[in-house]
Design a protein around this motif. Structure first.
Motif, PDB file in Angstrom:
ATOM      1  N   ALA A 289       0.857  -1.192   0.000  1.00 14.71           N
ATOM      2  CA  ALA A 289       0.000   0.000   0.000  1.00 14.71           C
ATOM      3  C   ALA A 289       0.888   1.236   0.000  1.00 14.71           C
ATOM      4  N   GLY A 290       0.387   2.332  -0.587  1.00 15.82           N
ATOM      5  CA  GLY A 290       1.128   3.588  -0.582  1.00 15.82           C
ATOM      6  C   GLY A 290       1.060   4.278   0.770  1.00 15.82           C
ATOM      7  N   LYS A 291       1.754   5.393   0.896  1.00 14.85           N
ATOM      8  CA  LYS A 291       1.892   6.073   2.189  1.00 14.85           C
ATOM      9  C   LYS A 291       0.769   7.068   2.496  1.00 14.85           C
ATOM     10  N   ARG A 292      -0.038   7.468   1.488  1.00 15.59           N
ATOM     11  CA  ARG A 292      -1.052   8.519   1.699  1.00 15.59           C
ATOM     12  C   ARG A 292      -2.385   7.886   2.112  1.00 15.59           C
ATOM     13  N   VAL A 293      -2.772   8.123   3.373  1.00 16.37           N
ATOM     14  CA  VAL A 293      -3.907   7.418   3.973  1.00 16.37           C
ATOM     15  C   VAL A 293      -5.074   8.370   4.230  1.00 16.37           C
ATOM     16  N   ALA A 294      -6.288   7.892   3.921  1.00 24.02           N
ATOM     17  CA  ALA A 294      -7.507   8.605   4.311  1.00 24.02           C
ATOM     18  C   ALA A 294      -8.155   7.834   5.456  1.00 24.02           C
ATOM     19  N   VAL A 295      -8.533   8.552   6.503  1.00 27.67           N
ATOM     20  CA  VAL A 295      -9.187   7.938   7.659  1.00 27.67           C
ATOM     21  C   VAL A 295     -10.674   8.290   7.609  1.00 27.67           C
ATOM     22  N   ILE A 296     -11.524   7.252   7.647  1.00 29.14           N
ATOM     23  CA  ILE A 296     -12.978   7.450   7.639  1.00 29.14           C
ATOM     24  C   ILE A 296     -13.518   6.842   8.929  1.00 29.14           C
ATOM     25  N   THR A 297     -14.221   7.635   9.732  1.00 33.63           N
ATOM     26  CA  THR A 297     -14.657   7.177  11.054  1.00 33.63           C
ATOM     27  C   THR A 297     -16.045   7.715  11.385  1.00 33.63           C
ATOM     28  N   THR A 307      -4.926   8.921  13.398  1.00 37.77           N
ATOM     29  CA  THR A 307      -4.145   9.963  12.728  1.00 37.77           C
ATOM     30  C   THR A 307      -2.798  10.167  13.417  1.00 37.77           C
ATOM     31  N   ASP A 308      -2.813  10.242  14.746  1.00 38.07           N
ATOM     32  CA  ASP A 308      -1.568  10.387  15.508  1.00 38.07           C
ATOM     33  C   ASP A 308      -0.601   9.248  15.197  1.00 38.07           C
ATOM     34  N   LYS A 309      -1.131   8.016  15.217  1.00 34.34           N
ATOM     35  CA  LYS A 309      -0.270   6.839  15.010  1.00 34.34           C
ATOM     36  C   LYS A 309       0.284   6.808  13.592  1.00 34.34           C
ATOM     37  N   LEU A 310      -0.569   7.120  12.622  1.00 35.40           N
ATOM     38  CA  LEU A 310      -0.126   7.121  11.221  1.00 35.40           C
ATOM     39  C   LEU A 310       1.031   8.103  11.011  1.00 35.40           C
ATOM     40  N   GLU A 311       0.877   9.307  11.544  1.00 42.02           N
ATOM     41  CA  GLU A 311       1.933  10.320  11.387  1.00 42.02           C
ATOM     42  C   GLU A 311       3.198   9.912  12.123  1.00 42.02           C
ATOM     43  N   LYS A 312       3.038   9.344  13.305  1.00 40.48           N
ATOM     44  CA  LYS A 312       4.198   8.899  14.087  1.00 40.48           C
ATOM     45  C   LYS A 312       4.982   7.825  13.333  1.00 40.48           C
ATOM     46  N   LEU A 313       4.277   7.007  12.568  1.00 45.90           N
ATOM     47  CA  LEU A 313       4.912   5.928  11.802  1.00 45.90           C
ATOM     48  C   LEU A 313       5.488   6.413  10.466  1.00 45.90           C
ATOM     49  N   GLY A 314       5.309   7.695  10.167  1.00 42.88           N
ATOM     50  CA  GLY A 314       5.876   8.243   8.936  1.00 42.88           C
ATOM     51  C   GLY A 314       4.961   8.165   7.731  1.00 42.88           C
ATOM     52  N   LEU A 315       3.683   7.844   7.952  1.00 46.39           N
ATOM     53  CA  LEU A 315       2.713   7.842   6.847  1.00 46.39           C
ATOM     54  C   LEU A 315       2.104   9.238   6.716  1.00 46.39           C
ATOM     55  N   GLU A 316       1.486   9.508   5.577  1.00 41.46           N
ATOM     56  CA  GLU A 316       0.906  10.841   5.329  1.00 41.46           C
ATOM     57  C   GLU A 316      -0.614  10.793   5.482  1.00 41.46           C
ATOM     58  N   ILE A 317      -1.167  11.805   6.108  1.00 36.03           N
ATOM     59  CA  ILE A 317      -2.625  11.958   6.131  1.00 36.03           C
ATOM     60  C   ILE A 317      -2.967  12.653   4.807  1.00 36.03           C
ATOM     61  N   ALA A 318      -3.578  11.904   3.909  1.00 35.04           N
ATOM     62  CA  ALA A 318      -3.792  12.380   2.539  1.00 35.04           C
ATOM     63  C   ALA A 318      -4.571  13.696   2.499  1.00 35.04           C
ATOM     64  N   LYS A 319      -4.139  14.606   1.639  1.00 28.57           N
ATOM     65  CA  LYS A 319      -4.866  15.870   1.436  1.00 28.57           C
ATOM     66  C   LYS A 319      -5.890  15.632   0.332  1.00 28.57           C
ATOM     67  N   VAL A 366      -5.151   9.740  -2.634  1.00 28.23           N
ATOM     68  CA  VAL A 366      -5.328   8.707  -1.600  1.00 28.23           C
ATOM     69  C   VAL A 366      -4.802   7.367  -2.103  1.00 28.23           C
ATOM     70  N   ASP A 367      -3.901   6.748  -1.303  1.00 26.04           N
ATOM     71  CA  ASP A 367      -3.369   5.418  -1.652  1.00 26.04           C
ATOM     72  C   ASP A 367      -4.127   4.300  -0.949  1.00 26.04           C
ATOM     73  N   SER A 368      -4.576   4.573   0.276  1.00 29.42           N
ATOM     74  CA  SER A 368      -5.243   3.532   1.068  1.00 29.42           C
ATOM     75  C   SER A 368      -6.162   4.184   2.093  1.00 29.42           C
ATOM     76  N   MET A 369      -7.023   3.358   2.697  1.00 29.51           N
ATOM     77  CA  MET A 369      -7.985   3.889   3.666  1.00 29.51           C
ATOM     78  C   MET A 369      -8.004   3.098   4.954  1.00 29.51           C
ATOM     79  N   LEU A 370      -8.227   3.817   6.040  1.00 29.31           N
ATOM     80  CA  LEU A 370      -8.434   3.198   7.346  1.00 29.31           C
ATOM     81  C   LEU A 370      -9.875   3.526   7.741  1.00 29.31           C
ATOM     82  N   VAL A 371     -10.715   2.499   7.800  1.00 25.65           N
ATOM     83  CA  VAL A 371     -12.137   2.700   8.092  1.00 25.65           C
ATOM     84  C   VAL A 371     -12.427   2.247   9.518  1.00 25.65           C
TER      85      VAL A 371
END
Length: 438
Positions: A289-297, A307-319, A366-371
């Motif tokens: 999976a790519g690094k740009r993640v969209a979070v849907i909650t 979001t905190d964990k994703l950024e801490k791990l070096g992933l991007e919160i997709a714009k 967006v490369d991937s999603m966290l639902v």
């Protein structure tokens, strides 16, 4: 090595009295549905009944078998291996009492006998093997459901605990091998084998130390070029390294060297057992999976944690693109947040989830999603599970349904369609991190 994991015949050497290891291995093979020939062997002969089937115990093996499982006193093993020349291709030596307790010469004798007999050996001091798709459960550990994970473990007890935990986590296995002292076949041989095994999608490796570093690096390169390889390395601390040496007689060596090798070869290193299975679940579903993640909650708090964990791990919160934002605004209630993370608020139903996932999936940023789903008591979690399943989206979707009874039915629906649940936002974020490493 197909004869180990897809055998057509097996001989078991040992005592078959109640409570003995050889009897339990025989039980596992019979109850696991093995369709090949099964021959119990003990010099005393007799008869043994397991799961309603009666077997004549042969006093000695007098016909060819693919694999022999040996559970006899250590000092007798080299002699038995000599006697098996021409009768078996592979031997799994469960017996302990070799180099791990200082009996180095006895182990050398075993290896010499095996080479002269043309027999490959797994062990000694091991817990046995499973070839799950071959319905072969040649171990005293708990049986597992078929799937894509091959587990290679230097420690038998770790392997047994991991198999039980895998059952609880809903992970399916292609194979299991506990290789103990690695007197003959070692982790490198199994890495190469499972890299080419069609039933294996993911390889997991528990190691304390390796004896042949160059061989290991080459095997790891080969395996990671074909499949994800997840590694849990024990013996990182000085005390841990000493414990590893007394456990399987292996030199744990400098952890920094191992870590560098894992990075250079593209192996996925995890820190603990729970992570090993989370990574395995992720790779059973997606290869990368790519690094740009969209979070849907539907709940702001877990969205923030993710979001905190994703950024801490070096992933991007997709714009999200302006087009995506406008489309989301067109059907979402005004209370919803359309910035990433996207908060669908507590009453989000099937339609709201499905449409949102599909719209976000089309966004090129967006490369991937966290639902995430934390359902209120008036919305069944299975409705949201169906929304995830029915979504038309070709990008990786990692789900976090929580918690307990509220989401039990939804998780069952997801699992039926091969979608694994990650019980916390942080574990779901970590799954995307491992996928992004490939």
């Amino acid at each position: 090595m197909d004869y180990f994991f897809y055998p057509k015949s097996v001989a078991i050497f040992g005592s078959f009295r109640e409570g003995s290891i050889a009897r339990e291995i025989l039980r596992n093979i019979v109850e696991g549905g093995f369709e090949g020939k099964i021959i119990p062997v003990n010099p005393k002969g007799g008869e043994v009944e397991i799961a309603g089937r009666k077997f004549k115990v042969k006093e000695k093996l007098d016909e060819k078998v693919d694999v022999s499982i040996i559970v006899i006193p250590a000092k007798l093993v080299p002699g038995l291996i000599k006697d098996l020349k021409g009768l078996t291709k592979g031997a799994v030596v469960i017996s302990a009492g070799f180099s791990e307790v200082g009996n180095v010469e006895l182990e050398k004798e075993l290896v010499k006998a095996a080479k002269e007999a043309g027999i490959r050996v797994i062990g000694p001091n091991c817990a046995g093997i499973f070839g799950v798709h071959g319905k072969f459960f040649g171990s005293f550990e708990v049986r597992v459901r078929p799937g894509g994970l091959a587990l290679i473990s230097q420690s038998g007890a770790f392997g047994g605990a991991a198999l039980a935990m895998g059952n609880e986590e809903g992970v399916g296995f292609s194979a299991f091998v506990s290789y103990g002292n690695a007197a003959d076949l070692d982790e490198s041989d199994f890495l190469r084998y499972f890299a080419d095994d069609p039933n294996t999608k993911v390889i997991a490796l528990y190691i304390e130390g390796v004896k042949d570093g160059r061989k290991f690096v080459e095997a790891l390169k080969y395996a990671t070029s074909r499949k994800p390889v997840i590694i849990l390395k024990a013996g990182k601390s000085k005390s841990g390294a000493r414990a590893a040496q007394s456990h399987t007689g292996s030199l744990a060596g400098s952890y920094e060297i191992y870590r560098a090798v894992f990075r250079q070869t593209g192996a996925i290193e995890v820190e603990e057992m729970e992570e090993l299975f989370d990574a395995a679940k992720a790779f059973e579903m997606y290869s990368r999976a790519g690094k740009r993640v969209a979070v849907i909650t539907n709940s702001g708090g877990p969205g923030v944690l993710a979001t905190d964990k994703l950024e801490k791990l070096g992933l991007e919160i997709a714009k999200l693109s302006q087009e995506t934002v406008e489309e989301l605004k067109s059907f979402l209630p005004p209370q919803c947040s359309v910035k990433n993370p996207i908060d669908l608020i507590a009453d989000a139903d099937y339609e709201r989830y499905k449409r949102t996932i599909e719209v976000v999936c089309r966004d090129e940023n967006v490369d991937s999603m966290l639902v995430i789903c934390v359902p209120p008591i008036f919305i069944p979690s299975e409705d949201i599970a169906k929304a995830v399943i029915d979504t038309k989206c070709d990008k990786p979707i990692i789900v976090n349904f929580m918690a307990g009874d509220l989401v039990r039915n939804g998780i069952k629906v997801l699992e039926k369609w091969g979608i694994k649940n990650f019980p916390t936002p942080e574990r779901a974020a970590k799954a995307l991190y491992w996928l992004s490493n490939r």
